[in-house]
Design a protein around this motif. Structure first.
Motif, PDB file in Angstrom:
ATOM      1  N   THR A 109      66.047  61.161  62.595  1.00 39.95           N
ATOM      2  CA  THR A 109      65.256  60.133  63.263  1.00 39.95           C
ATOM      3  C   THR A 109      66.116  59.053  63.905  1.00 39.95           C
ATOM      4  O   THR A 109      65.818  58.586  65.014  1.00 39.95           O
ATOM      5  CB  THR A 109      64.267  59.495  62.272  1.00 39.95           C
ATOM      6  OG1 THR A 109      63.460  60.525  61.694  1.00 39.95           O
ATOM      7  CG2 THR A 109      63.366  58.488  62.954  1.00 39.95           C
ATOM      8  N   LEU A 110      67.173  58.623  63.236  1.00 33.40           N
ATOM      9  CA  LEU A 110      68.038  57.601  63.806  1.00 33.40           C
ATOM     10  C   LEU A 110      68.738  58.117  65.060  1.00 33.40           C
ATOM     11  O   LEU A 110      68.886  57.385  66.050  1.00 33.40           O
ATOM     12  CB  LEU A 110      69.066  57.133  62.779  1.00 33.40           C
ATOM     13  CG  LEU A 110      68.486  56.407  61.552  1.00 33.40           C
ATOM     14  CD1 LEU A 110      69.593  56.084  60.564  1.00 33.40           C
ATOM     15  CD2 LEU A 110      67.764  55.144  61.965  1.00 33.40           C
ATOM     16  N   GLN A 111      69.138  59.370  65.040  1.00 32.11           N
ATOM     17  CA  GLN A 111      69.746  59.969  66.225  1.00 32.11           C
ATOM     18  C   GLN A 111      68.730  60.088  67.347  1.00 32.11           C
ATOM     19  O   GLN A 111      69.033  59.809  68.517  1.00 32.11           O
ATOM     20  CB  GLN A 111      70.330  61.338  65.882  1.00 32.11           C
ATOM     21  CG  GLN A 111      71.517  61.280  64.941  1.00 32.11           C
ATOM     22  CD  GLN A 111      72.037  62.661  64.569  1.00 32.11           C
ATOM     23  OE1 GLN A 111      71.452  63.683  64.934  1.00 32.11           O
ATOM     24  NE2 GLN A 111      73.131  62.697  63.836  1.00 32.11           N
ATOM     25  N   ALA A 112      67.520  60.492  67.010  1.00 38.88           N
ATOM     26  CA  ALA A 112      66.474  60.630  68.021  1.00 38.88           C
ATOM     27  C   ALA A 112      66.140  59.278  68.651  1.00 38.88           C
ATOM     28  O   ALA A 112      65.914  59.189  69.859  1.00 38.88           O
ATOM     29  CB  ALA A 112      65.226  61.248  67.399  1.00 38.88           C
ATOM     30  N   ALA A 113      66.094  58.229  67.830  1.00 35.27           N
ATOM     31  CA  ALA A 113      65.768  56.896  68.347  1.00 35.27           C
ATOM     32  C   ALA A 113      66.787  56.439  69.383  1.00 35.27           C
ATOM     33  O   ALA A 113      66.441  55.793  70.377  1.00 35.27           O
ATOM     34  CB  ALA A 113      65.685  55.897  67.201  1.00 35.27           C
TER      35      ALA A 113
ATOM     36  N   ALA B  96      63.215  53.217  64.569  1.00 35.19           N
ATOM     37  CA  ALA B  96      63.120  54.393  63.701  1.00 35.19           C
ATOM     38  C   ALA B  96      62.362  54.040  62.424  1.00 35.19           C
ATOM     39  O   ALA B  96      62.539  52.954  61.863  1.00 35.19           O
ATOM     40  CB  ALA B  96      64.512  54.903  63.360  1.00 35.19           C
ATOM     41  N   TYR B  97      61.540  54.992  61.952  1.00 37.41           N
ATOM     42  CA  TYR B  97      60.795  54.853  60.703  1.00 37.41           C
ATOM     43  C   TYR B  97      60.913  56.152  59.917  1.00 37.41           C
ATOM     44  O   TYR B  97      60.578  57.221  60.448  1.00 37.41           O
ATOM     45  CB  TYR B  97      59.328  54.510  60.976  1.00 37.41           C
ATOM     46  CG  TYR B  97      59.154  53.106  61.510  1.00 37.41           C
ATOM     47  CD1 TYR B  97      58.897  52.050  60.643  1.00 37.41           C
ATOM     48  CD2 TYR B  97      59.305  52.835  62.863  1.00 37.41           C
ATOM     49  CE1 TYR B  97      58.769  50.756  61.114  1.00 37.41           C
ATOM     50  CE2 TYR B  97      59.186  51.543  63.346  1.00 37.41           C
ATOM     51  CZ  TYR B  97      58.916  50.505  62.470  1.00 37.41           C
ATOM     52  OH  TYR B  97      58.816  49.220  62.947  1.00 37.41           O
TER      53      TYR B  97
ATOM     54  N   TRP C 104      67.622  49.436  62.491  1.00 36.26           N
ATOM     55  CA  TRP C 104      67.007  50.643  63.027  1.00 36.26           C
ATOM     56  C   TRP C 104      66.243  50.393  64.323  1.00 36.26           C
ATOM     57  O   TRP C 104      65.388  51.187  64.701  1.00 36.26           O
ATOM     58  CB  TRP C 104      66.080  51.263  61.990  1.00 36.26           C
ATOM     59  CG  TRP C 104      66.827  51.911  60.851  1.00 36.26           C
ATOM     60  CD1 TRP C 104      68.181  51.964  60.663  1.00 36.26           C
ATOM     61  CD2 TRP C 104      66.249  52.597  59.728  1.00 36.26           C
ATOM     62  NE1 TRP C 104      68.483  52.634  59.505  1.00 36.26           N
ATOM     63  CE2 TRP C 104      67.318  53.037  58.915  1.00 36.26           C
ATOM     64  CE3 TRP C 104      64.935  52.891  59.350  1.00 36.26           C
ATOM     65  CZ2 TRP C 104      67.104  53.746  57.741  1.00 36.26           C
ATOM     66  CZ3 TRP C 104      64.719  53.592  58.172  1.00 36.26           C
ATOM     67  CH2 TRP C 104      65.801  54.021  57.381  1.00 36.26           C
ATOM     68  N   ARG C 105      66.549  49.294  64.990  1.00 38.27           N
ATOM     69  CA  ARG C 105      66.020  49.056  66.333  1.00 38.27           C
ATOM     70  C   ARG C 105      67.153  49.258  67.335  1.00 38.27           C
ATOM     71  O   ARG C 105      68.275  48.793  67.117  1.00 38.27           O
ATOM     72  CB  ARG C 105      65.448  47.646  66.468  1.00 38.27           C
ATOM     73  CG  ARG C 105      64.858  47.350  67.849  1.00 38.27           C
ATOM     74  CD  ARG C 105      63.992  46.084  67.821  1.00 38.27           C
ATOM     75  NE  ARG C 105      64.774  44.893  67.540  1.00 38.27           N
ATOM     76  CZ  ARG C 105      65.234  44.047  68.468  1.00 38.27           C
ATOM     77  NH1 ARG C 105      64.998  44.269  69.758  1.00 38.27           N
ATOM     78  NH2 ARG C 105      65.905  42.978  68.119  1.00 38.27           N
TER      79      ARG C 105
ATOM     80  N   GLY D 166      69.823  46.430  65.985  1.00 39.09           N
ATOM     81  CA  GLY D 166      69.450  45.265  65.193  1.00 39.09           C
ATOM     82  C   GLY D 166      68.270  45.581  64.305  1.00 39.09           C
ATOM     83  O   GLY D 166      67.746  46.704  64.303  1.00 39.09           O
ATOM     84  N   PRO D 167      67.811  44.608  63.515  1.00 34.42           N
ATOM     85  CA  PRO D 167      66.646  44.807  62.646  1.00 34.42           C
ATOM     86  C   PRO D 167      65.378  45.017  63.460  1.00 34.42           C
ATOM     87  O   PRO D 167      65.260  44.549  64.588  1.00 34.42           O
ATOM     88  CB  PRO D 167      66.570  43.492  61.850  1.00 34.42           C
ATOM     89  CG  PRO D 167      67.905  42.853  62.007  1.00 34.42           C
ATOM     90  CD  PRO D 167      68.413  43.270  63.346  1.00 34.42           C
TER      91      PRO D 167
END
Length: 206
Positions: free
Chosen positions: A19-23, A49-50, A196-197, A180-181
Motif C-alpha cells: 500500500t505504501l508503494q502504491a500510494a 495510505a491506510y 503515510w501522506r 508527512g502525517p
C-alpha cells in the motif's frame, strides 16, 4: 498538461502491491470518469495510505469486518467510496491481495479534461466564471475531487480494472515526492504520526 493518448489502464497487479508503494506510485496517475457523455480526467497529486492490520486510522483496523468496510476486503483495484460528515464522499483504491484490508485515499488532483463539467459540478457555474481562489482550490481535497467527478456511494465496489465509467491510467511526475502525517485522524493514537501522506506540487505532474 494534456491527457495521455489511450495508454493501458492500471491493472490488478499494480493495485496488488504494498500500500505504501502504491500510494507513492499513484502520484501523477490519471483518474478517468466517464459521465453522461463527458470524459472527466485529472492527475493525482496527493494520496494517503491506510493499512487495516496495523493502522488505527483505517476503518478496518485489526481486520474488523462491517458492512461499511467489506469493500476493503475486495480484489485489489476496487473503488472504496465512503461518506464523511454526512456530506462529503472520499475515493479510495483497494490495494494488496484480496482479504487484506488496505487502500489508498485520493486526497488531491489537478484537472486535465472536462474542466467545464467539473466546474459546474463543483460550483454550479462555468469554468470562465470561477474566481482565482476557486480555481486554486478546484480538486485539492478528497470531497472536492469526488464532487467534481460525480463520484458517490453508488460507485463503491466498482472494479477499476474493468469498469467503463471509472478507471486509472498511468502518469508521470518530476522531482521529489514529499511525505508527512495524514490529515484529520487525531483519534488514531500512534498512527497520527505515521508519515503515510504523499504529495507533489501541481507543476510536478508531467
Amino acid at each position: 498538461m494534456k491527457p495521455h493518448k489511450n495508454p493501458a489502464r492500471l491493472g490488478r497487479d499494480f493495485f496488488r502491491q504494498d500500500t505504501l508503494q502504491a500510494a507513492r506510485a499513484l502520484l501523477g496517475a490519471r483518474i478517468v470518469r466517464e459521465w453522461e457523455g463527458w470524459r472527466l480526467e485529472c492527475a493525482i497529486t496527493e494520496t494517503e495510505a491506510y493499512i487495516g492490520r496495523i493502522d488505527k486510522a483505517c476503518h478496518a483496523y485489526g481486520c474488523k469486518r462491517t458492512p461499511r468496510t467489506q469493500t476493503l476486503y475486495a480484489s485489489p483495484g476496487t473503488a472504496y467510496v465512503y461518506l464523511i460528515y454526512g456530506m462529503y464522499h472520499c475515493l479510495n483504491f483497494v490495494t494488496e491481495p484480496e482479504n487484506e484490508p488496505a487502500a489508498v485515499l485520493i486526497r488531491g488532483a489537478v484537472p486535465l479534461a472536462g474542466e467545464e463539467e467539473m466546474a459546474r459540478a463543483r460550483f454550479g457555474k462555468s469554468l470562465s466564471d470561477l474566481s482565482r481562489n476557486q480555481k486554486k482550490n478546484f480538486l485539492n481535497g478528497p470531497g472536492k475531487l469526488c464532487q467534481a467527478l460525480h463520484i458517490t456511494r453508488q460507485d463503491n465496489g466498482i472494479d477499476l480494472t474493468e469498469s467503463g465509467t471509472l478507471y486509472v491510467l498511468p502518469g508521470r511526475i518530476s522531482g521529489e515526492i514529499q511525505t508527512g502525517p495524514r490529515i484529520g485522524i487525531d483519534y488514531a493514537e500512534e498512527a497520527v504520526d505515521f508519515p503515510w501522506r504523499f504529495w507533489v506540487e501541481p507543476d510536478q505532474v508531467t
